[in-house]
Write a protein that holds these residues in place. Structure first.
Motif, mmCIF file in Angstrom:
data_model
loop_
_atom_site.group_PDB
_atom_site.id
_atom_site.type_symbol
_atom_site.label_atom_id
_atom_site.label_comp_id
_atom_site.label_asym_id
_atom_site.label_seq_id
_atom_site.Cartn_x
_atom_site.Cartn_y
_atom_site.Cartn_z
ATOM 1 N N LYS A 65 0.817 -1.221 0.000
ATOM 2 C CA LYS A 65 0.000 0.000 0.000
ATOM 3 C C LYS A 65 0.854 1.276 0.000
ATOM 4 N N LEU A 66 2.125 1.147 -0.349
ATOM 5 C CA LEU A 66 2.975 2.330 -0.436
ATOM 6 C C LEU A 66 2.634 3.131 -1.693
ATOM 7 N N PRO A 67 2.798 4.463 -1.668
ATOM 8 C CA PRO A 67 2.679 5.241 -2.904
ATOM 9 C C PRO A 67 3.645 4.688 -3.952
ATOM 10 N N PHE A 68 3.154 4.469 -5.162
ATOM 11 C CA PHE A 68 3.928 3.762 -6.194
ATOM 12 C C PHE A 68 4.191 4.688 -7.371
ATOM 13 N N ILE A 69 5.467 4.787 -7.759
ATOM 14 C CA ILE A 69 5.871 5.587 -8.917
ATOM 15 C C ILE A 69 6.696 4.689 -9.837
ATOM 16 N N ALA A 70 6.351 4.685 -11.114
ATOM 17 C CA ALA A 70 7.092 3.887 -12.099
ATOM 18 C C ALA A 70 7.794 4.818 -13.083
ATOM 19 N N LEU A 71 9.099 4.589 -13.274
ATOM 20 C CA LEU A 71 9.887 5.351 -14.240
ATOM 21 C C LEU A 71 10.662 4.381 -15.115
ATOM 22 N N ASN A 72 11.059 4.861 -16.282
ATOM 23 C CA ASN A 72 11.945 4.106 -17.162
ATOM 24 C C ASN A 72 13.237 4.897 -17.317
ATOM 25 N N ALA A 73 14.356 4.269 -17.009
ATOM 26 C CA ALA A 73 15.641 4.970 -17.002
ATOM 27 C C ALA A 73 16.038 5.481 -18.378
ATOM 28 N N THR A 74 15.461 4.922 -19.441
ATOM 29 C CA THR A 74 15.818 5.382 -20.787
ATOM 30 C C THR A 74 15.168 6.707 -21.140
ATOM 31 N N THR A 75 14.071 7.059 -20.448
ATOM 32 C CA THR A 75 13.344 8.286 -20.797
ATOM 33 C C THR A 75 13.256 9.285 -19.648
ATOM 34 N N GLY A 77 14.438 11.910 -16.706
ATOM 35 C CA GLY A 77 15.506 12.858 -16.477
ATOM 36 C C GLY A 77 15.677 13.147 -15.004
ATOM 37 N N LYS A 78 16.604 14.075 -14.703
ATOM 38 C CA LYS A 78 16.879 14.419 -13.312
ATOM 39 C C LYS A 78 15.636 14.976 -12.628
ATOM 40 N N LYS A 79 14.812 15.729 -13.382
ATOM 41 C CA LYS A 79 13.605 16.309 -12.787
ATOM 42 C C LYS A 79 12.650 15.221 -12.312
ATOM 43 N N ASP A 80 12.534 14.137 -13.080
ATOM 44 C CA ASP A 80 11.671 13.027 -12.666
ATOM 45 C C ASP A 80 12.128 12.456 -11.330
ATOM 46 N N VAL A 81 13.440 12.333 -11.189
ATOM 47 C CA VAL A 81 13.984 11.810 -9.945
ATOM 48 C C VAL A 81 13.719 12.783 -8.802
ATOM 49 N N GLU A 82 13.889 14.068 -9.072
ATOM 50 C CA GLU A 82 13.619 15.079 -8.041
ATOM 51 C C GLU A 82 12.163 15.051 -7.612
ATOM 52 N N ASP A 83 11.260 14.779 -8.547
ATOM 53 C CA ASP A 83 9.835 14.681 -8.204
ATOM 54 C C ASP A 83 9.578 13.492 -7.274
ATOM 55 N N VAL A 84 10.288 12.402 -7.499
ATOM 56 C CA VAL A 84 10.156 11.241 -6.619
ATOM 57 C C VAL A 84 10.621 11.602 -5.209
ATOM 58 N N VAL A 85 11.742 12.325 -5.144
ATOM 59 C CA VAL A 85 12.269 12.740 -3.847
ATOM 60 C C VAL A 85 11.262 13.634 -3.125
ATOM 61 N N LYS A 86 10.657 14.572 -3.847
ATOM 62 C CA LYS A 86 9.645 15.455 -3.245
ATOM 63 C C LYS A 86 8.455 14.644 -2.720
ATOM 64 N N GLU A 87 8.033 13.665 -3.494
ATOM 65 C CA GLU A 87 6.923 12.820 -3.077
ATOM 66 C C GLU A 87 7.250 12.081 -1.784
ATOM 67 N N SER A 88 8.502 11.603 -1.691
ATOM 68 C CA SER A 88 8.897 10.879 -0.481
ATOM 69 C C SER A 88 8.887 11.792 0.738
ATOM 70 N N ARG A 89 9.219 13.059 0.545
ATOM 71 C CA ARG A 89 9.201 14.009 1.663
ATOM 72 C C ARG A 89 7.775 14.295 2.127
ATOM 73 N N MET A 90 6.841 14.253 1.181
ATOM 74 C CA MET A 90 5.444 14.547 1.519
ATOM 75 C C MET A 90 4.760 13.349 2.177
ATOM 76 N N GLN A 109 21.516 9.197 -10.279
ATOM 77 C CA GLN A 109 21.973 8.505 -9.076
ATOM 78 C C GLN A 109 22.225 9.472 -7.931
ATOM 79 N N ASP A 110 22.950 10.563 -8.234
ATOM 80 C CA ASP A 110 23.305 11.518 -7.185
ATOM 81 C C ASP A 110 22.069 12.096 -6.506
ATOM 82 N N ALA A 111 20.987 12.277 -7.294
ATOM 83 C CA ALA A 111 19.759 12.840 -6.728
ATOM 84 C C ALA A 111 18.981 11.819 -5.911
ATOM 85 N N LEU A 112 19.137 10.557 -6.226
ATOM 86 C CA LEU A 112 18.273 9.523 -5.652
ATOM 87 C C LEU A 112 18.927 8.698 -4.548
#
Length: 429
Positions: A65-75, A77-90, A109-112
């Motif tokens: 039941k955790l919030p679920f985010i799916a990304l594909n590393a081929t498409t 970008g860094k902003k997508d990763v930053e959005d995941v980080v923001k979601e985790s903070r919320m 990697q550095d962002a995540l």
């Protein structure tokens, strides 16, 4: 028919609905028990396409039941990763599924990574490539679980197809379909353990079948057409392709003609003749070697014929070459000898070239002490040709012995000569 593809609709909603992979996430496994107890470790899922990596991630998300985010590393970008980080903070914690994780770049990697390390983000990475070759160590070190998934069994696929045919909400159970158990079995056979292909093929067959009195009538001919159209042999140059090459060589080395033909067939269906012929040539000298020296020439000729013929005719000379190598006597003595010599040199086991072996084709060589070589052809030795007792190795490694003959095929004769010459040297020392 619904808008979403059948393969998408039939994804498991919890880990109890996962088809196959019982050694990885079955009720008896530690991973299953951890998830049921509320602990979701970061992990890497490694395996061929269509065997359940994405499905397992969705099932874990549904169970936890955790919030679920799916990304594909081929498409992504860094902003997508930053959005995941923001979601985790919320939310406090999120589950991130990252497909094609081996393509993750350093900025992502550095962002995540710090957030994965702290546990704010649970990372489930999926890859078709060997994670120990293609996934960055920084990612691997933060994933406590690295799970290699296996191709689904025939029975797994049959059960999945039957579930799809009877499920009225997610599957095709609300449709009237006339399909025989034998046709379901054939679809399972024709998709080679790939669940996504099996469900996609089933849906395509139903759509393409004639509808009579509100019932879709599945014909054998339609099933066979779809199997040929979809293809089941995987991607060129991925880990599975190299596993096939490895399996082919090991089957030839093990003298199993049937297994070797099976892997050769898979490789040729991928269409990469260059990679196949290159591996066959290596095998002729690495695994057959001195036990049957003629095989090297035979395999070279077969590979040249295959290159000239192209597929599908190329399969004929290559099959002959593989069968001959399987059934030939085998020796790796020459291959092991050169490797032993290379290893010794790299360890510093070297010495100066004896003076009588050094170049004398220039003025002044005698002044340097070069010379004294005795020409073996001037001293006949029975039917062998010519031989004289003189040193060829540097004196520092005079007793080195890299070659150890294998008593097989033609090498039995060479081994006898080798031992005889050794005895001559011992008798004269």
């Amino acid at each position: 028919m619904q808008n979403e593809p059948l393969a998408f609709r039939m994804r498991p909603r919890t880990i109890d609905e996962v088809v196959g992979q019982q050694d990885v996430i079955g009720p008896h496994t530690a991973l299953y028990k951890m998830i049921q107890n509320g602990h979701i470790p970061s992990m890497l899922l490694y395996g061929e396409p269509g065997i359940g990596k994405t499905s397992i991630a969705h099932a874990i998300a549904g169970t936890s039941k955790l919030p679920f985010i799916a990304l594909n590393a081929t498409t992504s970008g860094k902003k997508d990763v930053e959005d995941v980080v923001k979601e985790s903070r919320m939310t406090g914690k999120v589950l991130l599924f990252l497909d094609e994780i081996h393509r993750f770049n350093k900025l992502q990697q550095d962002a995540l990574l710090p957030h994965v390390e702290s546990g704010a983000i649970v990372l489930i990475g999926a890859t078709t490539e060997n994670p120990f070759h293609d996934v960055n160590p920084a990612i691997r070190s933060r994933c406590g679980e690295i799970k290699q998934l296996k191709r689904l069994t025939h029975d797994d696929i049959v059960n999945l197809l039957n579930t799809a045919l009877t499920d009225p909400k997610r599957g095709l159970g609300n449709l009237k379909i006339r399909i025989s158990p034998a046709q379901v079995e054939r679809i399972a056979d024709g998709t080679n353990g790939d669940a996504r292909k099996a469900l996609t093929m089933l849906e395509s067959i139903i759509i393409a079948s004639d509808e009579i009195d509100d019932t879709f009538i599945v014909e054998d001919q339609m099933v066979e057409q779809m199997i040929k159209r979809v293809g089941v042999f995987g991607d060129k140059k991925g880990s599975h392709f190299f596993n096939l090459l490895s399996a082919l060589q090991k089957s030839v080395r093990g003298s199993d003609v049937n297994a070797a033909m099976y892997y050769l067939a898979h490789l040729l269906e991928n269409g990469d003749l260059t990679a196949v012929t290159r591996r066959l040539l290596v095998m002729a000298y690495e695994d057959i070697g001195l036990a049957n020296p003629e095989v090297g020439g035979h395999v070279l000729a077969a590979c040249q014929a295959a290159d000239r013929l192209g597929l599908p005719e190329a399969r004929i000379p290559l099959a002959q070459a593989v069968a001959e190598m399987c059934l030939s006597e085998k020796s790796n003595s020459a291959y092991r000898a050169i490797d032993a010599a290379i290893s010794a040199i790299n360890k510093g086991e070297t010495g100066d070239i004896p003076m009588h072996l050094r170049d004398t084709h220039y003025a002044g060589s005698a002044e340097l002490g070069h010379g004294g070589y005795r020409y073996p052809h001037d001293t006949p030795l029975g039917s062998f040709g010519g031989w004289v007792d003189q040193d060829y190795l540097p004196k520092e490694v005079r007793k080195a012995e890299y070659y150890k003959p294998v008593i097989a095929g033609a090498e039995k004769k060479y081994a006898g000569i080798y031992e005889k010459l050794k005895s001559f040297r011992k008798n004269k020392k």
